[in-house]
Design an enzyme around this catalytic site. Structure first.
Site, PDB file in Angstrom:
ATOM      1  N   LYS A  13       0.822  -1.215   0.000  1.00  0.00           N
ATOM      2  CA  LYS A  13       0.000   0.000   0.000  1.00  0.00           C
ATOM      3  C   LYS A  13       0.858   1.268   0.000  1.00  0.00           C
ATOM      4  CE  LYS A  13      -0.825  -0.039   5.006  1.00  0.00           C
ATOM      5  NZ  LYS A  13      -0.030   1.144   5.390  1.00  0.00           N
ATOM      6  N   ARG A  88      -5.735   2.753  12.379  1.00  0.00           N
ATOM      7  CA  ARG A  88      -5.417   1.320  12.465  1.00  0.00           C
ATOM      8  C   ARG A  88      -6.537   0.520  13.122  1.00  0.00           C
ATOM      9  NH1 ARG A  88      -0.090   0.000  11.361  1.00  0.00           N
ATOM     10  NH2 ARG A  88       1.383   1.734  11.271  1.00  0.00           N
ATOM     11  N   ARG A 123      12.570 -11.881   0.790  1.00  0.00           N
ATOM     12  CA  ARG A 123      13.324 -10.632   0.655  1.00  0.00           C
ATOM     13  C   ARG A 123      14.668 -10.725   1.372  1.00  0.00           C
ATOM     14  NH1 ARG A 123       9.805  -5.484   1.747  1.00  0.00           N
ATOM     15  NH2 ARG A 123       9.701  -6.374   3.857  1.00  0.00           N
ATOM     16  N   ARG A 156      16.015  -9.921   7.110  1.00  0.00           N
ATOM     17  CA  ARG A 156      15.690  -9.160   8.309  1.00  0.00           C
ATOM     18  C   ARG A 156      14.736  -9.956   9.196  1.00  0.00           C
ATOM     19  NH1 ARG A 156      13.617  -3.450   6.064  1.00  0.00           N
ATOM     20  NH2 ARG A 156      11.919  -4.861   5.524  1.00  0.00           N
ATOM     21  N   ARG A 167       2.436 -10.594  12.276  1.00  0.00           N
ATOM     22  CA  ARG A 167       1.977  -9.251  11.876  1.00  0.00           C
ATOM     23  C   ARG A 167       0.649  -9.332  11.116  1.00  0.00           C
ATOM     24  NH1 ARG A 167       6.633  -6.567   8.620  1.00  0.00           N
ATOM     25  NH2 ARG A 167       5.293  -4.714   8.748  1.00  0.00           N
TER      26      ARG A 167
END
Length: 210
Positions: A13, A88, A123, A156, A167
């Site tokens: 987003k 949120r 990633r 990471r 998450r």
């Protein structure tokens, strides 16, 4: 046009918000940047926020929305803005409404959890220069070595599958109910995230202008 962009972590987003900002010449406003600017500028609400931040406490919603109202009153937001990262929760959305912040459209970037997990867990980031790669979509020429500077590329902690899934769980519990909130008000448009970023951008721009 005043907009909110919604999407799970890794749905892209933020990238899409940047595309729309350039197209419409309006600012993207993130809560973190907004707080830092208000504190740096020494505004009244910025000083209130600083007291909570210095104490290690969460900044209350009413102060964040006060800072938001200061931010959207600036000249660059006169033709509209995009909120990225706020609200949120439904409680924050209700507080936004009660303080008179007008939202015209809410754009949700929808990507399946499995795709997000695969995208983020693949990633890799250079330890030295920060260049980003992906083991499937953008691999380094030499495995584990940055193309740009030759340093080591690493995964990471935020990108580990278990972290991504945690998450996503938080997003579905806390933020996803915003979809129903704005759907009931006729403001929600959903865009299905595509494999290619540019393809998603075309759909987002069509949704925004439609």
């Amino acid at each position: 046009m005043n907009m909110i962009f919604l999407g799970a972590p890794g749905a892209g987003k933020g990238t899409q918000a940047e595309v729309v900002c350039k197209e419409l010449n309006i600012p993207a406003i993130s809560t973190g940047n907004m707080l830092r600017e208000a504190v740096a500028n020494g505004t009244e609400v910025g000083l209130k926020a600083k007291a909570f931040m210095d104490a290690g406490d969460l900044v209350p919603d009413e102060i964040i929305i006060g800072i938001l109202k200061d931010r959207i009153a600036q000249p660059d937001a006169k033709n509209g803005f995009i909120l990225d990262g706020f609200p949120r929760t439904v409680a924050q959305a209700e507080a936004l409404d009660s303080m008179g912040v007008q939202i015209d459209k809410v754009v949700e970037i929808n990507v399946a959890d499995e795709k997000i997990t695969a995208r983020m867990s693949g990633r890799r980031v250079c330890e030295k220069c920060g260049n980003s790669y992906h083991i499937e979509f953008k691999p380094t020429k030499v495995e584990g070595i940055c193309d740009a500077c030759g340093a080591k590329v690493v995964q990471r902690i935020d990108d580990k599958p278990e972290t991504v899934q945690a998450r996503l769980k938080t997003y579905h519990e806390k933020t996803a109910p915003l979809k129903d909130y704005y759907q009931s008000r006729g403001k929600l448009v959903t865009v299905e995230g595509q494999e290619e970023i540019a393809d998603t951008s075309k759909l987002v721009l069509a949704a925004v202008k439609g």
